[in-house]
Write a protein that holds these residues in place. Structure first.
Motif, PDB file in Angstrom:
ATOM      1  N   PHE A  33       1.024  -0.957  -0.149  1.00  0.00           N
ATOM      2  CA  PHE A  33      -0.074  -0.077  -0.094  1.00  0.00           C
ATOM      3  C   PHE A  33       1.033   1.167   0.018  1.00  0.00           C
ATOM      4  CE2 PHE A  33       0.604  -1.001   4.297  1.00  0.00           C
ATOM      5  CZ  PHE A  33       1.101  -0.003   5.031  1.00  0.00           C
ATOM      6  N   ASN A  34       0.093   2.331  -0.080  1.00  0.00           N
ATOM      7  CA  ASN A  34       0.914   3.732  -0.138  1.00  0.00           C
ATOM      8  C   ASN A  34       0.518   4.400   1.098  1.00  0.00           C
ATOM      9  OD1 ASN A  34       2.142   4.426  -3.157  1.00  0.00           O
ATOM     10  ND2 ASN A  34       0.452   2.874  -3.242  1.00  0.00           N
ATOM     11  N   GLN A  35       1.796   4.861   1.623  1.00  0.00           N
ATOM     12  CA  GLN A  35       1.401   5.895   2.848  1.00  0.00           C
ATOM     13  C   GLN A  35       2.112   7.193   2.535  1.00  0.00           C
ATOM     14  OE1 GLN A  35       3.606   7.148   5.088  1.00  0.00           O
ATOM     15  NE2 GLN A  35       2.135   8.205   6.353  1.00  0.00           N
ATOM     16  N   HIS A  36       1.251   8.028   2.769  1.00  0.00           N
ATOM     17  CA  HIS A  36       1.494   9.419   2.362  1.00  0.00           C
ATOM     18  C   HIS A  36       1.274  10.457   3.540  1.00  0.00           C
ATOM     19  CE1 HIS A  36       2.771  12.929   0.201  1.00  0.00           C
ATOM     20  NE2 HIS A  36       1.646  13.728   0.399  1.00  0.00           N
ATOM     21  N   ASN A  37       2.278  11.370   4.010  1.00  0.00           N
ATOM     22  CA  ASN A  37       1.613  12.438   4.890  1.00  0.00           C
ATOM     23  C   ASN A  37       1.554  13.759   4.238  1.00  0.00           C
ATOM     24  OD1 ASN A  37       1.974  11.138   7.591  1.00  0.00           O
ATOM     25  ND2 ASN A  37       4.503  11.208   7.283  1.00  0.00           N
ATOM     26  N   ASN A  67      -2.920  12.299   7.076  1.00  0.00           N
ATOM     27  CA  ASN A  67      -2.083  10.708   6.731  1.00  0.00           C
ATOM     28  C   ASN A  67      -2.770   9.911   6.056  1.00  0.00           C
ATOM     29  OD1 ASN A  67      -1.342   8.181   7.196  1.00  0.00           O
ATOM     30  ND2 ASN A  67      -0.136   8.947   8.959  1.00  0.00           N
ATOM     31  N   VAL A  68      -2.658   9.628   4.671  1.00  0.00           N
ATOM     32  CA  VAL A  68      -3.222   8.937   3.856  1.00  0.00           C
ATOM     33  C   VAL A  68      -2.813   7.410   3.769  1.00  0.00           C
ATOM     34  CG1 VAL A  68      -4.560   8.831   1.706  1.00  0.00           C
ATOM     35  CG2 VAL A  68      -4.316  10.952   2.927  1.00  0.00           C
ATOM     36  N   GLN A  69      -3.315   6.479   3.455  1.00  0.00           N
ATOM     37  CA  GLN A  69      -3.170   5.150   3.300  1.00  0.00           C
ATOM     38  C   GLN A  69      -4.270   4.548   1.909  1.00  0.00           C
ATOM     39  OE1 GLN A  69      -2.628   2.163   6.027  1.00  0.00           O
ATOM     40  NE2 GLN A  69      -1.220   3.609   7.406  1.00  0.00           N
ATOM     41  N   ASP A  70      -3.423   4.328   0.903  1.00  0.00           N
ATOM     42  CA  ASP A  70      -4.217   4.048  -0.145  1.00  0.00           C
ATOM     43  C   ASP A  70      -3.447   3.291  -1.273  1.00  0.00           C
ATOM     44  OD1 ASP A  70      -2.640   6.101  -1.295  1.00  0.00           O
ATOM     45  OD2 ASP A  70      -4.081   7.567  -1.708  1.00  0.00           O
ATOM     46  N   GLU A  72      -3.954   0.143  -2.215  1.00  0.00           N
ATOM     47  CA  GLU A  72      -3.615  -1.200  -1.786  1.00  0.00           C
ATOM     48  C   GLU A  72      -3.405  -2.247  -2.888  1.00  0.00           C
ATOM     49  OE1 GLU A  72      -6.069   0.562  -0.623  1.00  0.00           O
ATOM     50  OE2 GLU A  72      -5.590   0.810   1.290  1.00  0.00           O
ATOM     51  N   ARG A 108      -3.839  13.709  -2.354  1.00  0.00           N
ATOM     52  CA  ARG A 108      -2.343  14.457  -2.028  1.00  0.00           C
ATOM     53  C   ARG A 108      -2.548  15.855  -1.878  1.00  0.00           C
ATOM     54  NH1 ARG A 108      -2.272   9.776  -1.515  1.00  0.00           N
ATOM     55  NH2 ARG A 108      -0.732   8.354  -2.303  1.00  0.00           N
TER      56      ARG A 108
END
Length: 425
Positions: A33-37, A67-70, A72, A108
């Motif tokens: 998954f991608n995690q982005h602040n 904080n985003v997680q997407d 997957e 984002r």
């Protein structure tokens, strides 16, 4: 690659070395998954700009979570292999599945708004720009007749001034950074050495892949250039604002008028793609005589495309749906009255919430394309070592090698589109 692009491409060739004698069972699985602040603080301070625009247009300008997680992704592959007791043959089979979730630009902070150049009032800050084809719309005459104006829709079926910095459509967030996709794979490889002169082999491969691309909604991109003043969808305030006099309304005259409006009700334009790929190879190879070998193979492959484009407007129908007259006090498409298109439904963009599902069902035409490519190949090769005949350079450690080959190949491509897709309507 070198045959197509030249010898320089040799450095970029990737060779896949297949497992030849795999035995047993192997399972590979992976998850990601991608995690982005969302803490972008670079030049322009886009977060502050998005917050500023959200104050006047909250439906289109939204800051993502900190904080985003997407995005997957999941993938699993099963491989099985078995060899014959005498070691002369091997059969390998595999199956795989992959699924990826989408990533939207809305997730984002640096892409949650459509970036434009700085404006004079904020020269050190990037602006959140957008498209003049907006929501709930931009209505203008582009100065082609009478005073130049630009309106958007206000309460109670009114026109109010269109202000670009407030009303421009933020088309960026709904676009995909990563498209959702799903893939199934199946295949088998087999070989058996009958003797040193003949080893038969086969390869069977199948792949089913589907994905969806998405961009901002379609709509009316200033397609029609006039409107009839007796259009019953126009209020008295609206018809007066665009220059329709009482005489024009009575006579049903037309005035210059362009509509730029996003189909927000219908959602983003989606290009749904599906590919099915098949490939089969059979062949035989082996020793002809000492120093000489042959390889003979035949291949058939096919890729089938099924494509559906959703939520786009027909320009022809859009023109008819905004050419509306009153029939017994009921807004009715002129094309229904004259019989040229009895299915037309008025597209009421002159009131907030005026667009009906019936109008969308009429305007949105799914575009369909199907096609396939096929390839048939028969190839034969003979290789030999002339060193056994003493043909060798005195400066080389081995004899001269030679190779001879012949190939027949047939490639076919076919594509079928519906009328709307082919015409660009």
């Amino acid at each position: 690659a070198s045959a197509v692009y030249g010898s320089d491409a040799i450095a970029g060739v990737v060779n896949f070395i297949m497992r030849r004698n795999f035995e047993g069972i192997e399972i590979d699985a992976q998850y990601g998954f991608n995690q982005h602040n969302n803490d972008y603080d670079g030049v322009g301070n886009l977060r502050a700009e998005i917050q500023r625009r959200a104050a006047t247009n909250p439906s289109q300008f939204v800051l993502p979570d900190d904080n985003v997680q997407d995005g997957e992704s999941r993938e699993v592959t099963l491989t099985m292999g078995v060899s014959s007791p005498d070691g002369k043959g091997n059969l390998l089979a595999y199956a795989g599945y992959r699924n990826n979730n989408p990533i939207l630009q809305a997730g984002r902070d640096y892409s949650a708004c459509t970036i434009a150049n700085p404006v004079a009032a904020r020269p050190t800050t990037y602006a959140c720009g957008g498209s003049g084809t907006s929501f709930p719309g931009q209505f203008t005459n582009f100065g082609t007749g009478g005073p130049n104006y630009a309106f958007t829709v206000g309460p109670n079926r009114t026109f109010i001034p269109y202000v670009g910095d407030v009303n421009a459509y933020n088309y960026g967030p709904i676009n995909y950074y990563q498209r959702p996709d799903e893939r199934y794979t199946l295949g088998a490889f087999g070989r058996y050495e009958i003797n040193e002169h003949a080893e038969v082999f086969t390869q069977l491969m199948f792949n089913d892949y589907s994905s969806v691309a998405q961009i901002a909604p379609s709509g009316s991109f200033f397609n029609a250039s006039t409107i009839n003043c007796d259009n019953p969808l126009l209020s008295a305030q609206q018809s007066g604002a665009i220059g329709c006099s009482a005489a024009d309304i009575a006579a049903g005259n037309s005035v210059p008028f362009y509509i730029g409006r996003r189909n927000v009700e219908g959602g983003g334009r989606q290009d749904s793609l599906n590919y099915e790929s098949y490939r089969a190879v059979v062949g035989v190879r082996g020793l002809i005589t000492e120093g000489w070998n042959y390889d003979l193979a035949a291949q058939f492959s096919r890729v089938r495309l099924s494509r559906t484009y959703l939520n786009d407007f027909s320009v022809t129908r859009l023109t008819r749906a905004t050419d509306v007259v009153s029939v017994g006090g009921v807004p009715t498409c002129r094309s229904v009255v004259d019989g040229s298109d009895p299915n037309c439904v008025p597209y009421d963009v002159f009131a907030l919430g005026g667009v009906t599902q019936a109008a969308l069902d009429y305007l949105q035409i799914p575009l369909v394309q199907t096609g396939e490519t096929t390839q048939q190949v028969v190839t034969a090769a003979i290789t030999g070592d002339l060193g056994q005949y003493g043909i060798q350079s005195p400066y080389a450690a081995s004899g001269i090698k030679v190779a001879f080959g012949a190939e027949y190949r047939r490639d076919y491509l076919g594509s079928t589109t519906d009328a709307a897709f082919a015409s660009g309507d």
